[in-house]
Design a protein around this motif. Structure first.
Motif, PDB file in Angstrom:
ATOM      1  N   GLY A  18       7.012   9.042   4.643  1.00 12.90           N
ATOM      2  CA  GLY A  18       5.770   8.303   4.795  1.00 12.90           C
ATOM      3  C   GLY A  18       5.043   8.597   6.093  1.00 12.90           C
ATOM      4  N   GLN A  19       3.817   8.089   6.206  1.00 14.02           N
ATOM      5  CA  GLN A  19       3.003   8.268   7.400  1.00 14.02           C
ATOM      6  C   GLN A  19       3.491   7.400   8.555  1.00 14.02           C
ATOM      7  OE1 GLN A  19      -0.874   7.151   6.147  1.00 14.02           O
ATOM      8  NE2 GLN A  19      -1.144   8.902   4.780  1.00 14.02           N
ATOM      9  N   VAL A  67      -1.038  -5.614   3.755  1.00 14.99           N
ATOM     10  CA  VAL A  67      -1.605  -4.279   3.590  1.00 14.99           C
ATOM     11  C   VAL A  67      -1.885  -3.732   4.979  1.00 14.99           C
ATOM     12  CG1 VAL A  67      -3.537  -2.966   2.664  1.00 14.99           C
ATOM     13  CG2 VAL A  67      -2.644  -4.902   1.386  1.00 14.99           C
ATOM     14  N   LEU A  68      -1.392  -2.522   5.283  1.00 13.50           N
ATOM     15  CA  LEU A  68      -1.605  -1.929   6.585  1.00 13.50           C
ATOM     16  C   LEU A  68      -3.069  -1.579   6.803  1.00 13.50           C
ATOM     17  CD1 LEU A  68       1.395   0.485   7.089  1.00 13.50           C
ATOM     18  CD2 LEU A  68       1.147  -1.851   7.848  1.00 13.50           C
ATOM     19  N   ALA A  69      -3.543  -1.753   8.018  1.00 12.90           N
ATOM     20  CA  ALA A  69      -4.906  -1.407   8.386  1.00 12.90           C
ATOM     21  C   ALA A  69      -4.890   0.010   8.948  1.00 12.90           C
ATOM     22  CB  ALA A  69      -5.444  -2.395   9.406  1.00 12.90           C
ATOM     23  N   ASP A  93       0.847  -1.187   0.000  1.00 12.55           N
ATOM     24  CA  ASP A  93       0.000   0.000   0.000  1.00 12.55           C
ATOM     25  C   ASP A  93       0.888   1.244   0.000  1.00 12.55           C
ATOM     26  OD1 ASP A  93       0.920   0.233   2.577  1.00 12.55           O
ATOM     27  OD2 ASP A  93      -1.017   0.084   3.532  1.00 12.55           O
ATOM     28  N   ASN A  94       0.279   2.415   0.122  1.00 13.24           N
ATOM     29  CA  ASN A  94       1.033   3.656   0.009  1.00 13.24           C
ATOM     30  C   ASN A  94       1.213   4.350   1.365  1.00 13.24           C
ATOM     31  OD1 ASN A  94      -1.572   4.378   0.371  1.00 13.24           O
ATOM     32  ND2 ASN A  94      -1.668   5.827  -1.319  1.00 13.24           N
ATOM     33  N   ARG A 114       7.790  -0.097   4.090  1.00 16.34           N
ATOM     34  CA  ARG A 114       8.269  -0.955   3.007  1.00 16.34           C
ATOM     35  C   ARG A 114       8.349  -2.410   3.425  1.00 16.34           C
ATOM     36  NH1 ARG A 114      12.926   3.159   1.183  1.00 16.34           N
ATOM     37  NH2 ARG A 114      11.598   4.603   0.048  1.00 16.34           N
ATOM     38  N   LYS A 115       8.820  -2.668   4.655  1.00 16.80           N
ATOM     39  CA  LYS A 115       8.916  -4.039   5.153  1.00 16.80           C
ATOM     40  C   LYS A 115       8.375  -4.111   6.566  1.00 16.80           C
ATOM     41  CE  LYS A 115      12.615  -5.903   2.384  1.00 16.80           C
ATOM     42  NZ  LYS A 115      13.860  -6.640   2.365  1.00 16.80           N
TER      43      LYS A 115
END
Length: 78
Positions: free
Chosen positions: A51-52, A74-76, A13-14, A18-19
Protein backbone atom coordinates in the motif's frame (compact mmCIF):
# COMPACT_ATOMS: atom_id res chain seq x y z
CA UNK A 1 -22.33 9.11 18.15
CA UNK A 2 -18.71 10.15 18.62
CA UNK A 3 -15.31 8.50 18.77
CA UNK A 4 -12.75 9.37 21.39
CA UNK A 5 -8.97 9.36 21.60
CA UNK A 6 -7.21 5.99 21.10
CA UNK A 7 -10.26 4.49 19.34
CA UNK A 8 -9.34 1.87 16.74
CA UNK A 9 -10.93 2.60 13.33
CA UNK A 10 -11.19 0.51 10.18
CA UNK A 11 -10.19 2.22 6.94
CA UNK A 12 -12.78 2.47 4.15
CA UNK A 13 -10.60 3.41 1.16
CA UNK A 14 -7.89 1.90 -1.04
CA UNK A 15 -4.81 3.62 0.47
CA UNK A 16 -3.37 0.38 1.88
CA UNK A 17 -4.03 1.19 5.54
CA UNK A 18 -6.31 -1.28 7.33
CA UNK A 19 -6.59 0.02 10.90
CA UNK A 20 -6.05 3.45 12.44
CA UNK A 21 -5.83 4.64 16.02
CA UNK A 22 -7.29 8.11 16.53
CA UNK A 23 -4.88 10.62 18.10
CA UNK A 24 -6.92 13.86 18.23
CA UNK A 25 -9.66 15.59 16.25
CA UNK A 26 -8.56 18.71 14.38
CA UNK A 27 -10.09 22.05 15.37
CA UNK A 28 -9.91 24.23 18.44
CA UNK A 29 -13.25 23.69 20.15
CA UNK A 30 -13.87 20.02 19.34
CA UNK A 31 -12.36 18.71 22.57
CA UNK A 32 -11.40 15.04 22.67
CA UNK A 33 -14.32 13.65 20.62
CA UNK A 34 -14.89 13.53 16.87
CA UNK A 35 -18.27 13.22 15.22
CA UNK A 36 -19.40 12.21 11.77
CA UNK A 37 -17.38 13.94 9.05
CA UNK A 38 -14.79 15.49 11.38
CA UNK A 39 -11.16 15.50 10.31
CA UNK A 40 -8.92 13.64 12.75
CA UNK A 41 -5.23 12.80 13.08
CA UNK A 42 -4.54 9.11 13.39
CA UNK A 43 -1.69 6.63 13.48
CA UNK A 44 -1.65 3.68 11.09
CA UNK A 45 -1.60 0.46 13.14
CA UNK A 46 -2.06 -2.10 10.33
CA UNK A 47 -1.24 -1.67 6.65
CA UNK A 48 -1.08 -3.77 3.52
CA UNK A 49 2.51 -4.55 2.46
CA UNK A 50 2.04 -3.05 -1.02
CA UNK A 51 0.00 0.00 0.00
CA UNK A 52 0.82 3.71 -0.19
CA UNK A 53 0.68 4.16 3.60
CA UNK A 54 3.04 2.30 5.94
CA UNK A 55 2.55 1.20 9.56
CA UNK A 56 3.45 3.89 12.11
CA UNK A 57 2.75 6.88 9.85
CA UNK A 58 0.61 9.73 11.21
CA UNK A 59 -2.16 10.65 8.77
CA UNK A 60 -5.23 12.86 8.56
CA UNK A 61 -8.57 11.14 8.03
CA UNK A 62 -12.30 11.91 7.98
CA UNK A 63 -14.56 9.91 10.27
CA UNK A 64 -17.47 8.05 8.67
CA UNK A 65 -19.96 5.32 9.62
CA UNK A 66 -19.48 5.76 13.36
CA UNK A 67 -22.47 3.60 14.27
CA UNK A 68 -20.70 0.51 12.88
CA UNK A 69 -18.78 -1.83 15.14
CA UNK A 70 -15.88 -1.01 14.74
CA UNK A 71 -16.25 2.54 13.36
CA UNK A 72 -14.50 3.45 10.10
CA UNK A 73 -12.59 6.37 8.58
CA UNK A 74 -11.43 7.55 5.15
CA UNK A 75 -7.86 8.83 4.74
CA UNK A 76 -7.43 12.39 3.52
CA UNK A 77 -4.95 11.85 0.69
CA UNK A 78 -3.75 14.43 -1.81
Amino acid sequence: MAVMMRTMLEVADNSGARKLQMILPLGGSTGLRAGLGDVITASVKEAAPDGQVQKGKVVKAASCALARKPPCAVLATR
